[in-house]
Scaffold this motif. Sequence first.
Motif, PDB file in Angstrom:
ATOM      1  N   ASN A  30      20.733 -31.052  55.953  1.00 30.61           N
ATOM      2  CA  ASN A  30      21.038 -30.399  54.600  1.00 30.61           C
ATOM      3  C   ASN A  30      21.119 -28.910  54.746  1.00 30.61           C
ATOM      4  O   ASN A  30      21.231 -28.459  54.084  1.00 30.61           O
ATOM      5  N   GLN A  31      19.294 -28.436  55.695  1.00 29.12           N
ATOM      6  CA  GLN A  31      19.479 -27.569  55.466  1.00 29.12           C
ATOM      7  C   GLN A  31      20.312 -26.626  55.651  1.00 29.12           C
ATOM      8  O   GLN A  31      20.394 -25.713  55.138  1.00 29.12           O
ATOM      9  N   LEU A  32      20.695 -26.896  57.072  1.00 24.38           N
ATOM     10  CA  LEU A  32      21.549 -26.052  57.857  1.00 24.38           C
ATOM     11  C   LEU A  32      23.495 -26.563  56.972  1.00 24.38           C
ATOM     12  O   LEU A  32      24.120 -25.922  58.117  1.00 24.38           O
ATOM     13  N   GLU A  33      23.108 -27.494  56.863  1.00 18.00           N
ATOM     14  CA  GLU A  33      25.084 -28.046  55.752  1.00 18.00           C
ATOM     15  C   GLU A  33      25.395 -27.652  56.730  1.00 18.00           C
ATOM     16  O   GLU A  33      26.940 -27.064  57.377  1.00 18.00           O
ATOM     17  N   ILE A  34      25.367 -28.722  57.973  1.00 21.14           N
ATOM     18  CA  ILE A  34      26.321 -29.325  58.481  1.00 21.14           C
ATOM     19  C   ILE A  34      26.824 -31.065  58.885  1.00 21.14           C
ATOM     20  O   ILE A  34      27.429 -31.738  59.757  1.00 21.14           O
ATOM     21  N   GLU A  35      26.357 -31.723  57.714  1.00 18.95           N
ATOM     22  CA  GLU A  35      26.124 -33.098  57.295  1.00 18.95           C
ATOM     23  C   GLU A  35      27.764 -33.266  57.533  1.00 18.95           C
ATOM     24  O   GLU A  35      28.127 -34.270  58.387  1.00 18.95           O
ATOM     25  N   ASN A  36      28.262 -32.487  56.918  1.00 20.13           N
ATOM     26  CA  ASN A  36      29.601 -32.940  56.799  1.00 20.13           C
ATOM     27  C   ASN A  36      30.172 -32.979  58.483  1.00 20.13           C
ATOM     28  O   ASN A  36      31.702 -32.822  58.157  1.00 20.13           O
ATOM     29  N   LEU A  37      30.107 -32.995  59.009  1.00 18.63           N
ATOM     30  CA  LEU A  37      30.681 -31.346  60.251  1.00 18.63           C
ATOM     31  C   LEU A  37      30.505 -32.936  61.168  1.00 18.63           C
ATOM     32  O   LEU A  37      31.092 -33.442  62.083  1.00 18.63           O
ATOM     33  N   PHE A  38      29.502 -34.346  60.845  1.00 19.60           N
ATOM     34  CA  PHE A  38      29.110 -35.350  61.998  1.00 19.60           C
ATOM     35  C   PHE A  38      29.818 -36.725  61.247  1.00 19.60           C
ATOM     36  O   PHE A  38      29.528 -37.195  59.892  1.00 19.60           O
ATOM     37  N   LYS A  39      30.947 -36.984  61.565  1.00 17.21           N
ATOM     38  CA  LYS A  39      31.197 -38.938  61.159  1.00 17.21           C
ATOM     39  C   LYS A  39      30.651 -39.956  61.149  1.00 17.21           C
ATOM     40  O   LYS A  39      29.985 -40.382  59.934  1.00 17.21           O
ATOM     41  N   VAL A  40      29.453 -39.475  61.918  1.00 12.64           N
ATOM     42  CA  VAL A  40      28.278 -40.930  61.842  1.00 12.64           C
ATOM     43  C   VAL A  40      27.142 -39.701  62.206  1.00 12.64           C
ATOM     44  O   VAL A  40      27.125 -38.622  63.261  1.00 12.64           O
ATOM     45  N   ILE A  41      25.785 -40.622  62.189  1.00 13.74           N
ATOM     46  CA  ILE A  41      24.521 -39.836  62.208  1.00 13.74           C
ATOM     47  C   ILE A  41      23.721 -40.897  62.030  1.00 13.74           C
ATOM     48  O   ILE A  41      23.869 -41.801  61.588  1.00 13.74           O
ATOM     49  N   VAL A  42      23.467 -40.821  64.106  1.00 14.33           N
ATOM     50  CA  VAL A  42      22.662 -42.381  63.966  1.00 14.33           C
ATOM     51  C   VAL A  42      20.778 -41.890  64.497  1.00 14.33           C
ATOM     52  O   VAL A  42      20.248 -40.737  65.239  1.00 14.33           O
ATOM     53  N   SER A  43      19.716 -42.435  63.373  1.00 15.57           N
ATOM     54  CA  SER A  43      18.744 -41.924  63.874  1.00 15.57           C
ATOM     55  C   SER A  43      17.905 -43.217  64.592  1.00 15.57           C
ATOM     56  O   SER A  43      18.154 -44.563  64.347  1.00 15.57           O
ATOM     57  N   SER A  44      16.714 -43.324  64.455  1.00 17.28           N
ATOM     58  CA  SER A  44      16.027 -43.971  64.991  1.00 17.28           C
ATOM     59  C   SER A  44      15.476 -44.874  64.040  1.00 17.28           C
ATOM     60  O   SER A  44      15.337 -46.844  64.632  1.00 17.28           O
ATOM     61  N   ASN A  45      16.163 -45.085  62.816  1.00 19.68           N
ATOM     62  CA  ASN A  45      16.026 -46.509  61.379  1.00 19.68           C
ATOM     63  C   ASN A  45      16.707 -47.407  62.069  1.00 19.68           C
ATOM     64  O   ASN A  45      16.912 -48.345  61.360  1.00 19.68           O
ATOM     65  N   ASP A  46      17.953 -46.853  63.241  1.00 21.89           N
ATOM     66  CA  ASP A  46      19.179 -47.363  63.380  1.00 21.89           C
ATOM     67  C   ASP A  46      18.823 -49.387  64.748  1.00 21.89           C
ATOM     68  O   ASP A  46      20.012 -49.286  64.493  1.00 21.89           O
ATOM     69  N   VAL A  47      17.940 -47.901  65.168  1.00 22.81           N
ATOM     70  CA  VAL A  47      17.881 -49.302  66.189  1.00 22.81           C
ATOM     71  C   VAL A  47      16.615 -49.628  66.300  1.00 22.81           C
ATOM     72  O   VAL A  47      15.440 -49.246  66.175  1.00 22.81           O
ATOM     73  N   LYS A  48      16.829 -50.157  67.516  1.00 21.33           N
ATOM     74  CA  LYS A  48      15.134 -51.533  68.134  1.00 21.33           C
ATOM     75  C   LYS A  48      14.685 -50.919  69.286  1.00 21.33           C
ATOM     76  O   LYS A  48      13.388 -51.390  69.336  1.00 21.33           O
ATOM     77  N   ARG A  49      15.159 -50.108  70.238  1.00 20.46           N
ATOM     78  CA  ARG A  49      15.243 -49.984  71.463  1.00 20.46           C
ATOM     79  C   ARG A  49      15.575 -47.984  71.116  1.00 20.46           C
ATOM     80  O   ARG A  49      16.945 -48.000  71.714  1.00 20.46           O
ATOM     81  N   GLY A  50      14.728 -47.138  71.258  1.00 23.25           N
ATOM     82  CA  GLY A  50      15.473 -46.103  71.447  1.00 23.25           C
ATOM     83  C   GLY A  50      15.341 -45.280  72.745  1.00 23.25           C
ATOM     84  O   GLY A  50      14.823 -45.967  73.741  1.00 23.25           O
ATOM     85  N   LYS A  51      15.862 -44.053  72.777  1.00 18.97           N
ATOM     86  CA  LYS A  51      16.196 -43.551  74.223  1.00 18.97           C
ATOM     87  C   LYS A  51      14.655 -43.854  74.792  1.00 18.97           C
ATOM     88  O   LYS A  51      13.389 -43.911  74.431  1.00 18.97           O
ATOM     89  N   PRO A  52      14.667 -43.875  76.232  1.00 20.23           N
ATOM     90  CA  PRO A  52      15.504 -44.398  77.596  1.00 20.23           C
ATOM     91  C   PRO A  52      17.263 -45.004  76.963  1.00 20.23           C
ATOM     92  O   PRO A  52      17.721 -45.513  77.540  1.00 20.23           O
ATOM     93  N   ASP A  53      16.443 -45.936  76.087  1.00 15.42           N
ATOM     94  CA  ASP A  53      17.228 -46.730  76.626  1.00 15.42           C
ATOM     95  C   ASP A  53      18.362 -46.746  76.047  1.00 15.42           C
ATOM     96  O   ASP A  53      18.843 -45.639  75.378  1.00 15.42           O
ATOM     97  N   PRO A  54      19.803 -47.386  76.449  1.00 15.87           N
ATOM     98  CA  PRO A  54      21.250 -46.728  76.013  1.00 15.87           C
ATOM     99  C   PRO A  54      21.543 -47.154  74.222  1.00 15.87           C
ATOM    100  O   PRO A  54      22.734 -46.496  73.748  1.00 15.87           O
ATOM    101  N   GLU A  55      20.177 -48.051  73.766  1.00 11.73           N
ATOM    102  CA  GLU A  55      20.951 -48.521  72.349  1.00 11.73           C
ATOM    103  C   GLU A  55      21.806 -47.342  71.008  1.00 11.73           C
ATOM    104  O   GLU A  55      22.358 -47.932  70.843  1.00 11.73           O
ATOM    105  N   PRO A  56      20.485 -46.417  71.261  1.00 13.31           N
ATOM    106  CA  PRO A  56      21.747 -45.497  70.253  1.00 13.31           C
ATOM    107  C   PRO A  56      22.385 -44.733  70.810  1.00 13.31           C
ATOM    108  O   PRO A  56      23.263 -44.992  69.064  1.00 13.31           O
ATOM    109  N   TYR A  57      22.819 -44.508  71.553  1.00 12.13           N
ATOM    110  CA  TYR A  57      24.353 -44.261  72.123  1.00 12.13           C
ATOM    111  C   TYR A  57      25.582 -44.784  72.276  1.00 12.13           C
ATOM    112  O   TYR A  57      26.894 -44.793  71.961  1.00 12.13           O
TER     113      TYR A  57
END
Length: 215
Positions: free
Chosen positions: A121-148
């Motif tokens: 929001n601060q950089l005004e780039i949200e609309n340039l990304f079709k999808v945003i995946v954060s840590s809230n969306d996954v059970k296993r974070g990087k280096p696990d492949p789940e986020p990607y």
Amino acid sequence: MITTVIFDMNGVITDDEDLHELATQKTFEKVGLSITPDIYRQYCLGRTDASAFVDLIGNFHLKDQEVSSIINDKSILYQELIADNLKIYPGVIRLIENLCLKYTLALTTSSTFEEAQTVVNQLEIENLFKVIVSSNDVKRGKPDPEPYLLTAEKLGVSSDNCVVIEDSENGIRSAIAAGMKCIALPNTENRDKLTLAHCIVDDYSEITDELLQSL
């Protein structure tokens, strides 16, 4: 054929790893643990706060501490810190704007949803990304492949068609384990930590259509 470019956020778009480190240090000071630079890099760099903080609490025997409470405190402090101190890497916004003309873009970050929203929001780039995946969306974070893998699933694309732009060893391992190509930038780690990437570049201007299609 590469159709999709997935950006990591911290250390790729935002030059804010120092603010994450400071917020983590201040948060853990309150519960009696001094987070040195070495401890931060060992436990936190390229990982979700959930994974990192569970390990910190367990390995340093911090009794009666709730991970969710520490994550919340750290996230609030981080957002306060970036309100007037958010820095981005030179050329990254231009790269994002150029790539979105031809490729589908996504953002996959180990930060919390609130932290990611504050940044885009601060950089005004949200609309340039079709999808945003954060840590809230996954059970296993990087280096696990789940986020990607989750990012590709949300986009409806094959991993074979994706290139990831990363800055950390954990992020690279995640992308490659997900079956994606990976370009690394030595922004937060030494080059010898990035050798698993398919390509290492020193400047955002090197990430061209020709490079993406050659991977």
